[in-house]
Design a protein around this motif. Structure first.
Motif, PDB file in Angstrom:
ATOM      1  N   LYS A   1      -7.953  -3.747   0.974  1.00  0.00           N
ATOM      2  CA  LYS A   1      -7.423  -2.446   0.625  1.00  0.00           C
ATOM      3  C   LYS A   1      -6.549  -2.560  -0.568  1.00  0.00           C
ATOM      4  O   LYS A   1      -6.426  -1.973  -1.852  1.00  0.00           O
ATOM      5  N   VAL A   2      -5.613  -3.830  -0.603  1.00  0.00           N
ATOM      6  CA  VAL A   2      -4.647  -4.163  -1.650  1.00  0.00           C
ATOM      7  C   VAL A   2      -5.567  -4.269  -2.840  1.00  0.00           C
ATOM      8  O   VAL A   2      -5.045  -4.091  -4.058  1.00  0.00           O
TER       9      VAL A   2
ATOM     10  N   GLU B   1      -8.208  -3.586  -3.622  1.00  0.00           N
ATOM     11  CA  GLU B   1      -9.098  -2.307  -4.176  1.00  0.00           C
ATOM     12  C   GLU B   1      -8.143  -1.500  -4.936  1.00  0.00           C
ATOM     13  O   GLU B   1      -8.722  -0.680  -5.741  1.00  0.00           O
ATOM     14  N   THR B   2      -6.852  -1.519  -4.786  1.00  0.00           N
ATOM     15  CA  THR B   2      -6.157  -0.754  -5.216  1.00  0.00           C
ATOM     16  C   THR B   2      -4.942  -1.252  -6.351  1.00  0.00           C
ATOM     17  O   THR B   2      -4.114  -0.565  -6.778  1.00  0.00           O
ATOM     18  N   GLU B   3      -5.649  -2.543  -6.885  1.00  0.00           N
ATOM     19  CA  GLU B   3      -4.727  -3.126  -7.616  1.00  0.00           C
ATOM     20  C   GLU B   3      -4.449  -2.366  -8.844  1.00  0.00           C
ATOM     21  O   GLU B   3      -3.412  -2.523  -9.407  1.00  0.00           O
ATOM     22  N   HIS B   4      -5.463  -1.365  -9.259  1.00  0.00           N
ATOM     23  CA  HIS B   4      -4.985  -0.436 -10.368  1.00  0.00           C
ATOM     24  C   HIS B   4      -3.929   0.336 -10.206  1.00  0.00           C
ATOM     25  O   HIS B   4      -3.443   0.928 -11.398  1.00  0.00           O
ATOM     26  N   LEU B   5      -3.513   0.552  -9.301  1.00  0.00           N
ATOM     27  CA  LEU B   5      -2.134   1.703  -8.841  1.00  0.00           C
ATOM     28  C   LEU B   5      -1.037   1.032  -8.713  1.00  0.00           C
ATOM     29  O   LEU B   5       0.081   1.570  -8.655  1.00  0.00           O
TER      30      LEU B   5
ATOM     31  N   VAL C   1      -0.956   4.638  -0.946  1.00  0.00           N
ATOM     32  CA  VAL C   1      -2.383   4.603  -0.399  1.00  0.00           C
ATOM     33  C   VAL C   1      -2.261   4.423   1.025  1.00  0.00           C
ATOM     34  O   VAL C   1      -1.393   3.566   1.417  1.00  0.00           O
TER      35      VAL C   1
ATOM     36  N   ARG D   1       2.086   2.005  -3.334  1.00  0.00           N
ATOM     37  CA  ARG D   1       1.092   2.619  -4.249  1.00  0.00           C
ATOM     38  C   ARG D   1       0.869   3.961  -3.694  1.00  0.00           C
ATOM     39  O   ARG D   1      -0.182   4.581  -4.445  1.00  0.00           O
TER      40      ARG D   1
ATOM     41  N   CYS E   1      -4.112   3.139   4.562  1.00  0.00           N
ATOM     42  CA  CYS E   1      -5.448   2.314   4.984  1.00  0.00           C
ATOM     43  C   CYS E   1      -5.862   2.910   6.345  1.00  0.00           C
ATOM     44  O   CYS E   1      -5.692   2.412   7.326  1.00  0.00           O
TER      45      CYS E   1
ATOM     46  N   LEU F   1       0.738  -1.087  -0.003  1.00  0.00           N
ATOM     47  CA  LEU F   1      -0.087   0.116   0.030  1.00  0.00           C
ATOM     48  C   LEU F   1       0.927   1.284  -0.121  1.00  0.00           C
ATOM     49  O   LEU F   1       0.587   2.219  -0.544  1.00  0.00           O
TER      50      LEU F   1
END
Length: 167
Positions: free
Chosen positions: A154-155, A157-161, A140, A138, A142, A135
């Motif tokens: 959260k990881v 959800e943020t795969e696109h980053l 991000v 990225r 949490c 995270l």
């Protein structure tokens, strides 16, 4: 008496388990030291001034990844101290652990955890510290995450980053 021997055996077992080092310990430092050693002719690997200049030349490379630049930032001021054990043929692992005694940041630099093609079940095998590192890479945060499952979510959800290792 028997309880004492069982207790001492348990303590010995626990200390031997802790003695095994994390394979990710000093991984970036070891790569940098190996790259420097590989870039030098064999006879030059024994001469401290040539080792110091090889460290400087390697660290001056603009195309180094961010984490390797960070190791260079730590090593550059102490290249004379690094050149001594390097010239004696010390392995990259031992060399980095020796440097780490005086500069604890050295072994703290780690490559990012590979997250591409990870299944959700693979994420559960990671430690919370590794999930936090993903995270952080990225960018991000949490907020309010306490349980491991929250970090995993959260990881995911943020795969696109997920991007490169450069900052």
């Amino acid at each position: 008496m028997r309880a004492l021997s069982i207790l001492s055996a348990a303590v010995l077992l626990a200390s031997s388990v802790n003695a095994g080092s994390d394979p990710r310990d000093c991984e970036v430092c070891m790569k940098v030291m190996t790259d420097i050693r590989d870039s030098m002719p064999k006879p030059d690997q024994k001469e401290k001034p040539k080792i110091e200049s090889a460290i400087g030349a390697h660290c001056a490379n603009e195309s180094l990844p961010a984490r390797e630049k960070k190791i260079c930032y730590y090593i550059d001021p102490i290249k004379r101290d690094v050149a001594q054990p390097f010239s004696l043929g010390m392995t990259a692992d031992r060399l980095c652990k020796r440097i780490n005694k005086n500069n604890p940041e050295i072994c703290g630099v780690k490559f990012p955890v590979k997250t591409e093609n990870l299944e959700p079940k693979d994420l559960t095998k990671l430690r919370v510290k590794q999930l936090k590192s993903i995270l952080l890479d990225r960018g991000v945060e949490c907020k309010g995450c306490v349980e491991k499952e929250e970090f995993i979510k959260k990881v995911q959800e943020t795969e696109h980053l997920a991007g490169s290792d450069e900052f």
